[in-house]
Design an enzyme around this catalytic site. Structure first.
Site, PDB file in Angstrom:
ATOM      1  N   CYS A  54       9.234  -2.429 106.308  1.00  0.00           N
ATOM      2  CA  CYS A  54       8.565  -1.741 107.417  1.00  0.00           C
ATOM      3  C   CYS A  54       9.185  -0.360 107.632  1.00  0.00           C
ATOM      4  O   CYS A  54      10.234  -0.239 108.259  1.00  0.00           O
ATOM      5  CB  CYS A  54       8.677  -2.576 108.695  1.00  0.00           C
ATOM      6  SG  CYS A  54       7.943  -1.767 110.138  1.00  0.00           S
ATOM      7  N   CYS A  90       9.412   0.737 111.332  1.00  0.00           N
ATOM      8  CA  CYS A  90      10.509   0.146 112.111  1.00  0.00           C
ATOM      9  C   CYS A  90      11.867   0.722 111.694  1.00  0.00           C
ATOM     10  O   CYS A  90      12.663   1.130 112.534  1.00  0.00           O
ATOM     11  CB  CYS A  90      10.585  -1.368 111.886  1.00  0.00           C
ATOM     12  SG  CYS A  90       9.051  -2.241 112.098  1.00  0.00           S
ATOM     13  N   ASP A  91      12.130   0.704 110.403  1.00  0.00           N
ATOM     14  CA  ASP A  91      13.499   0.939 109.923  1.00  0.00           C
ATOM     15  C   ASP A  91      13.739   2.356 109.398  1.00  0.00           C
ATOM     16  O   ASP A  91      14.882   2.741 109.191  1.00  0.00           O
ATOM     17  CB  ASP A  91      13.831  -0.067 108.807  1.00  0.00           C
ATOM     18  CG  ASP A  91      13.594  -1.502 109.264  1.00  0.00           C
ATOM     19  OD1 ASP A  91      13.748  -1.753 110.465  1.00  0.00           O
ATOM     20  OD2 ASP A  91      13.250  -2.345 108.416  1.00  0.00           O
TER      21      ASP A  91
END
Ligand SMILES: Cc1cc2nc3c(=O)[nH]c(=O)nc-3n(C[C@H](O)[C@H](O)[C@H](O)COP(=O)(O)OP(=O)(O)OC[C@H]3O[C@@H](n4cnc5c(N)ncnc54)[C@H](O)[C@@H]3O)c2cc1C
Length: 552
Positions: A372, A375-376
């Protein structure tokens, strides 16, 4: 003097006129939530000029908006050199304490982006002195009889993070005497993320032991907290609560949310059950450019619009996983929290990402291996990563990471990109390096990714490439485990077999969205969700299984 005996600066209650419009909008959203807050929620903000000033301003802005709608929220700000900072061992700017006389809740960073929702939840829980934790979870939490210091690593762009942070907040509000919590924004505190090798979010530690990677259902979180290791199965002690419905939609992606809207508008009692983040794959899509009416929209923004719309009609049960379905009359749908007795079920379970299945991938997942980028990605700013894949997802994610300052190389096993032409062109116009005809054979590193072993499938040569992260974007596989478990027939390609009314081989069970195969797009998923709901409505009025055999 306040009750900490401190002379911290009282924040002014009004803001410059230029911010007024944004503030007005924010206040109108917050007002209904905060208007009857029964208890005071003192907030202490610790800052140091020159250190994360933008984050400190963002924290002040949100808190100011909340104070405008509730006199129960108070804010005092202190420099890191203040004696209170020493007393509480605070050395990071910004750090927020929430009602420190009563709770040990500490926020390292600013509650911005997705985390603003978590922050609002935190203030409401503290202001009401109620966590809203379910009975089953409370039963497990009450077994925790020693101290637990919880750390949840989050990022403002992670749609899964609020779920896990809220789980931890609920636990701390329930058991303030033995639980403490730090919510740590990885963008403001990359060194802490590094120290814990927390390179994917959310990631949760208790007493410095990793107890969860990813967002968990509430019950699984408390069980992991109690046992001090990640738990994946929760078996309720008591008979689950029963809910009657006409239609249970499994999955809260575009197909499921649309189905919920259409079913409820037809007069059906429709519920949507979602195990993770609402919005499915769209929640983590950086930008969507082909949804009619919205030239360019963030995936999460589109999801928020869909969820708000769906909530007007259908009941949504989030963080609940459908574990089993027993066909019959009624159809019994069992989640990790309750049972639904329903007349029909729609499987809108979508798709999940594929793995590379190479040595090192699962061991280093969350420690440099990520699925992701939304997200990261922020954790890898200024660092070198590879993205594996050559389709639309890989290219979209490569562009997203490049734009936020990550050094990206695309690694693709074929000799050309499979992504749409305009996306592929953007890769080259942004000078993103691409290694064609190259496969990842191994991901290496002790406790975090350090290098990858690459194989050139034309020259048969191998080389190692030092990298800090590996983003895997090699496609998605249909999420059909549940369908298989209950005997739903699949196509040879592994998708759910269905007729043109989205009926499966089992009477009363239907499918929609990516799990059906075909063009896997947001518009097609929403279209299929709508069609399926209309077909279900007609079938419930005239049940086809009572008059003729199910379509082959
Ligand atoms: C990186 C990326 C970029 C994309 N970009 C675009 C784009 O620009 N435009 C476009 O049109 N499409 C795009 N797509 C494709 C699009 O997102 C999908 O086609 C669409 O999300 C499919 O919707 P769905 O509802 O069928 O499934 P999903 O979005 O996969 O949602 C399914 C949901 O079901 C839930 N679920 C599964 N099993 C259970 C269970 N047992 N119990 C409860 N819940 C369960 C899952 O958690 C999930 O939230 C993109 C996809 C990705 C990954």
């Amino acid at each position: 003097m306040d009750r900490w005996g401190a002379e911290g600066m009282e924040e002014p209650r009004r803001e410059p006129v230029s911010e007024r419009a944004v503030m007005d909008q924010l206040e109108s959203q917050l007002e209904p939530l905060f208007k009857d807050l029964p208890n005071e929620v003192p907030l202490l903000l610790f800052t140091r000029p020159g250190k994360n000033d933008i984050l400190a301003s963002a924290a002040r802005f949100l808190i100011r908006a909340i104070r405008e709608v509730s006199p129960k929220i108070t804010l005092r700000e202190f420099d890191l050199s203040h004696k209170l900072a020493r007393q509480w061992s605070i050395d990071r700017s910004p750090t927020l304490l929430i009602d420190p006389d009563r709770y040990r809740i500490r926020w390292l960073g600013a509650p911005v982006g997705e985390e603003a929702r978590t922050f609002v939840e935190a203030l409401l829980m503290v202001g009401h002195r109620k966590s809203g934790m379910g009975e089953e979870s409370l039963r497990v939490l009450n077994k925790v009889d020693t101290e637990r210091d919880i750390k949840v690593f989050v990022s403002p762009s992670c749609p899964y993070c609020p779920q896990q942070a809220v789980n931890a907040l609920k636990a701390v509000v329930e058991k303030p005497e033995s639980l403490s919590l730090e919510i740590i924004d990885i963008q403001a505190n990359p060194d802490l993320a590094d120290q814990y090798s927390a390179q994917s979010v959310p990631q949760t530690y208790a007493n410095d032991l990793l107890i969860a990677q990813g967002a968990q259902a509430e019950e699984l979180f408390v069980l992991s907290l109690q046992k001090l290791e990640q738990q994946t199965v929760f078996i309720p002690d008591i008979d689950a609560e029963e809910v009657e419905a006409d239609l249970v939609v499994v999955g809260g992606g575009p197909a499921g949310l649309t189905a919920g809207i259409y079913a409820a508008r037809s007069g059906l009692r429709a519920v949507v059950v979602e195990k993770g983040a609402l919005g499915g794959q769209v929640a983590t899509t950086p930008v969507v450019e082909n949804y009619p009416g919205l030239t360019q929209v963030g995936g999460k923004t589109l999801v928020d619009l869909m969820v708000t719309h769906a909530l007007e009609y259908a009941k949504i049960f989030q963080s609940e996983e459908v574990m089993d379905i027993q066909p019959g009359d009624p159809i019994v749908v069992t989640t990790n929290r309750r049972r639904f007795l329903s007349r029909a079920v729609l499987l809108a379970t979508g798709a999940t990402y594929r793995h590379l299945d190479v040595p090192g991938e699962s061991r280093l997942s969350g420690h440099g291996v990520s699925y992701c980028s939304t997200c990261d990605g922020p954790l890898f700013k200024g660092r070198k990563v590879i993205i594996v894949g050559g389709g639309n997802s890989a290219v979209t994610e490569a562009l997203h990471l490049h734009n936020i300052g990550v050094g990206v190389t695309l690694v693709h096993r074929r000799d050309s990109l499979r992504a749409q032409e305009h996306l592929a062109k953007s890769v080259f116009s942004n000078n993103i390096p691409v290694l064609f005809n190259t496969e990842v054979k191994e991901i290496r590193g002790k406790d975090r990714v350090q290098e990858v072993l690459l194989h050139d499938n034309r020259t048969e040569k191998t080389q190692t490439l030092p990298v800090d992260g590996v983003f895997v974007a090699v496609g998605y596989a249909p999420a059909v485990e549940l369908a298989k478990k209950i005997g739903v027939e699949l196509t040879p390609e592994g998708y759910i077999k269905h007729d043109d009314r989205h009926r499966t081989n089992i009477p009363g069970i239907y499918a929609a969205g990516d799990v059906e195969g075909g063009y896997k797009q947001i518009v097609t998923a929403t279209g299929q969700g709508a069609e399926a709901s209309m077909a279900i409505f007609e079938d419930l009025v005239h049940p086809y299984w009572k008059t003729r055999k199910v379509a082959e």
